[in-house]
Write an enzyme that holds these catalytic residues in place. Structure first.
Site, PDB file in Angstrom:
ATOM      1  CE  LYS A 156      27.475  27.148  52.073  1.00  8.48           C
ATOM      2  NZ  LYS A 156      27.143  27.185  50.650  1.00  8.48           N
ATOM      3  NE  ARG A 201      24.159  22.408  49.934  1.00  8.76           N
ATOM      4  CZ  ARG A 201      23.683  23.461  49.296  1.00  8.76           C
ATOM      5  NH1 ARG A 201      22.394  23.593  49.097  1.00  8.76           N
ATOM      6  NH2 ARG A 201      24.475  24.392  48.830  1.00  8.76           N
TER       7      ARG A 201
HETATM    8  C1  EPZ Z   1      26.865  32.988  46.599  1.00  7.99           C
HETATM    9  O1  EPZ Z   1      25.941  32.485  45.638  1.00  7.99           O
HETATM   10  C2  EPZ Z   1      26.750  32.090  47.799  1.00  7.99           C
HETATM   11  N1  EPZ Z   1      27.073  30.725  47.398  1.00  7.99           N
HETATM   12  C3  EPZ Z   1      25.350  32.164  48.379  1.00  7.99           C
HETATM   13  O2  EPZ Z   1      25.407  31.466  49.600  1.00  7.99           O
HETATM   14  C4  EPZ Z   1      24.950  33.613  48.675  1.00  7.99           C
HETATM   15  O3  EPZ Z   1      23.589  33.679  49.012  1.00  7.99           O
HETATM   16  C5  EPZ Z   1      25.201  34.502  47.464  1.00  7.99           C
HETATM   17  O4  EPZ Z   1      26.564  34.320  46.971  1.00  7.99           O
HETATM   18  C6  EPZ Z   1      25.012  35.987  47.757  1.00  7.99           C
HETATM   19  O5  EPZ Z   1      25.877  36.388  48.785  1.00  7.99           O
HETATM   20  C7  EPZ Z   1      28.331  30.363  47.254  1.00  7.99           C
HETATM   21  O6  EPZ Z   1      29.260  31.129  47.477  1.00  7.99           O
HETATM   22  C8  EPZ Z   1      28.593  28.957  46.847  1.00  7.99           C
HETATM   23  P1  EPZ Z   1      25.603  35.641  43.366  1.00  7.99           P
HETATM   24  P2  EPZ Z   1      26.066  32.956  44.133  1.00  7.99           P
HETATM   25  O7  EPZ Z   1      26.150  35.254  42.051  1.00  7.99           O
HETATM   26  O8  EPZ Z   1      27.490  33.186  43.823  1.00  7.99           O
HETATM   27  C9  EPZ Z   1      22.429  37.535  40.321  1.00  7.99           C
HETATM   28  C10 EPZ Z   1      24.600  30.010  51.292  1.00  7.99           C
HETATM   29  O9  EPZ Z   1      23.566  29.885  51.973  1.00  7.99           O
HETATM   30  N2  EPZ Z   1      23.244  36.885  39.268  1.00  7.99           N
HETATM   31  O10 EPZ Z   1      26.369  36.574  44.221  1.00  7.99           O
HETATM   32  O11 EPZ Z   1      25.338  31.957  43.308  1.00  7.99           O
HETATM   33  C11 EPZ Z   1      21.666  36.512  41.156  1.00  7.99           C
HETATM   34  O12 EPZ Z   1      20.459  36.152  40.531  1.00  7.99           O
HETATM   35  C12 EPZ Z   1      24.488  30.461  49.892  1.00  7.99           C
HETATM   36  O13 EPZ Z   1      25.739  29.753  51.698  1.00  7.99           O
HETATM   37  C13 EPZ Z   1      22.974  37.136  37.959  1.00  7.99           C
HETATM   38  O14 EPZ Z   1      22.066  37.882  37.619  1.00  7.99           O
HETATM   39  O15 EPZ Z   1      25.273  34.321  44.192  1.00  7.99           O
HETATM   40  C14 EPZ Z   1      21.495  37.236  42.450  1.00  7.99           C
HETATM   41  O16 EPZ Z   1      20.385  38.088  42.369  1.00  7.99           O
HETATM   42  C15 EPZ Z   1      23.283  30.188  49.202  1.00  7.99           C
HETATM   43  N3  EPZ Z   1      23.734  36.504  36.996  1.00  7.99           N
HETATM   44  C16 EPZ Z   1      22.742  38.098  42.559  1.00  7.99           C
HETATM   45  O17 EPZ Z   1      23.301  38.160  41.246  1.00  7.99           O
HETATM   46  C17 EPZ Z   1      24.762  35.661  37.314  1.00  7.99           C
HETATM   47  O18 EPZ Z   1      25.416  35.142  36.400  1.00  7.99           O
HETATM   48  C18 EPZ Z   1      23.807  37.563  43.489  1.00  7.99           C
HETATM   49  O19 EPZ Z   1      24.151  36.223  43.146  1.00  7.99           O
HETATM   50  C19 EPZ Z   1      25.021  35.421  38.668  1.00  7.99           C
HETATM   51  C20 EPZ Z   1      24.254  36.043  39.633  1.00  7.99           C
END
Ligand code: EPZ
Length: 428
Positions: free
Chosen positions: A22, A397
């Site tokens: 996904k 999803r």
């Molecule tokens: C991706 O989300 C995945 N979604 C999520 O999968 C997954 O939980 C996550 O990565 C962590 O592995 C997709 O790939 C579509 P991040 P993403 O940016 O990219 C902080 C699932 O169930 N952060 O790696 O949105 C954030 O708050 C899902 O399939 C910032 O601070 O996650 C978090 O603590 C749900 N600023 C950490 O980084 C930013 O601009 C990791 O988030 C972006 C993120």
């Protein structure tokens, strides 16, 4: 409206085929518009997040053709750079990849803020920081992100937090920028590597994906290609966990065992036996599960997207386990549903303390997000009696044919249409 109805207590036996990833698909499909050409993408999972992203490409005039059940062709030669409004972005998170892809191709993007699972605050400041460092002006007004650049120029970008989404989005914006972009403290998830491989198949020059430092040398233009998406690490992990939690003997096929190492290690610690093959893993479990402590971390650590499923397994393991979440602020919302089934779990901030119980009992529970939904299915499969899982739309999803795949393994699970009158009575 639909529910899943599960009669628990069956061990799982047989084989299951894992679909395409996904979180790779939802990045690779929008990335295809970076080429003013036709791109063929294979091993696309049949899940609603993919339908949402294809709907956006359709709206923009990219022709998306279904070639076979798991293959699409994206022809973006006539794409128009339209504003993408909230009604198209609100159902899922990955709509934010349109910002990087449109900025890369047109140097201009107007995309409403994304939706997606609710784990507390989900900022996109690192995405914006990256776009700005490449030379774009970025403003967020009325929940729309406006990004605009006369030209994008490669630079060195340090990520303050390891972010999957920001790493991919910066790669998308940088492949057609002038000069060299270096992303430091980059995320290393398998889907980062897959997106980089896809971009390279279109003629990009991306090196180092899978390590902390990714180097992207901008090229003039990209061209069409044929690309096959990697298997879904989290779908595979979910079936591994289900096999270990229910007991039995399951061969999980079409996987990359290396991507599953952290999950494999924890399942062995918990008492399952695992055999790795070239592109499959076999999970067997016939004895009592043991407690173990798990901490989620960015790849190669234990994935946060497997944390709720692990909580279910540990809820029936002997002893006290500690489950610690280090990626998201608020990813234990599903615990109240498990405690209604008889689990003994207390949550303190980002730590869950799980006292193993002898059994869970079937009741009506509600999925609050995608992986919480997967966890509730596993809970239903091991529980005594009937479990009704609401919130099926979250599970759809990210899991292709989940009822069919579990049924083939011997689970008693059905998708049941419920009429509105019942739904209203239940809600009351
Ligand atoms: C991706 O989300 C995945 N979604 C999520 O999968 C997954 O939980 C996550 O990565 C962590 O592995 C997709 O790939 C579509 P991040 P993403 O940016 O990219 C902080 C699932 O169930 N952060 O790696 O949105 C954030 O708050 C899902 O399939 C910032 O601070 O996650 C978090 O603590 C749900 N600023 C950490 O980084 C930013 O601009 C990791 O988030 C972006 C993120």
């Amino acid at each position: 409206m639909e529910n899943f109805v599960i009669e628990g207590g069956h061990e799982l036996f047989g084989e299951v085929n894992i679909s395409g990833a996904k979180n790779a698909a939802v990045a690779i499909i929008p990335a295809a518009i970076l080429a003013n050409d036709i791109v063929r993408i294979e091993n696309i999972p049949k899940i609603s997040d993919v339908s949402f992203i294809i709907k956006i490409l359709d709206y923009m005039g990219a022709a998306v053709k279904l070639i076979s059940t798991d293959t699409i062709e994206v022809d973006s030669r006539n794409i128009q750079n339209k504003k993408i409004y909230h009604d198209l972005t609100s159902h899922f998170r990955a709509s934010y990849y349109l910002i990087g892809a449109l900025l890369g191709r047109f140097k201009n993007a107007a995309v409403a803020l994304p939706g997606g699972c609710d784990f507390g605050v989900r900022p996109i400041d690192l995405h914006i920081k990256g776009f700005e460092m490449l030379g774009a002006d970025v403003n967020v007004e009325s929940a729309m992100v406006f990004a605009n650049a006369e030209k994008l120029v490669g630079t060195s970008i340090y990520m303050d937090n390891v972010s999957v989404g920001a790493t991919i989005n910066i790669m998308l914006a940088a492949v057609l920028a002038r000069g060299l972009t270096v992303i430091e403290n980059a995320a290393k998830e398998p889907h980062i590597v897959d997106v980089a491989n896809f971009l390279n198949s279109m003629g990009a020059d991306v090196r180092g994906a899978g390590t902390d430092v990714i180097k992207i040398r901008g090229v003039e233009k990209l061209h069409g290609c044929t690309y096959s998406i990697i298997p879904d690490q989290i779908e595979a992990g979910t079936y591994m966990l289900a096999a270990a939690a229910c007991g039995g003997d399951v061969l999980i096929k079409n996987v990359i065992p290396k991507h599953l190492e952290s999950i494999t290690a924890k399942l062995i610690e918990a008492g399952a036996e695992i055999i790795e093959y070239d592109d499959a893993v076999r999970v067997t479990r016939f004895k009592q599960l043991n407690k173990c402590n798990v901490k989620t971390m960015p790849h190669p650590g234990f994935p946060t997207d497997m944390q709720p499923q692990m909580a279910v397994l540990l809820s029936v393991a002997s002893g006290t386990s500690l489950l610690s979440e280090s990626v998201w602020d608020n990813r234990f919302q599903y615990v109240s549903q498990l405690t209604r089934m008889g689990a003994n779990i207390s949550v303190d901030g980002k730590l869950a303390v799980i006292e193993g119980v002898n059994e869970l009992c079937g009741v009506k529970v509600k999925a609050t997000d995608l992986r919480a939904g997967a966890a509730l299915i596993i809970a239903g499969l091991i529980a005594r009696g009937e479990t009704i899982v609401e919130g099926v739309q979250f599970i759809d999803r990210g899991y292709e044919d989940v009822v069919e795949k579990f049924s083939k393994l011997g689970a008693d699970i059905k998708r049941v249409e419920i009429n509105d009158a019942n739904a209203i009575a239940d809600a009351g």
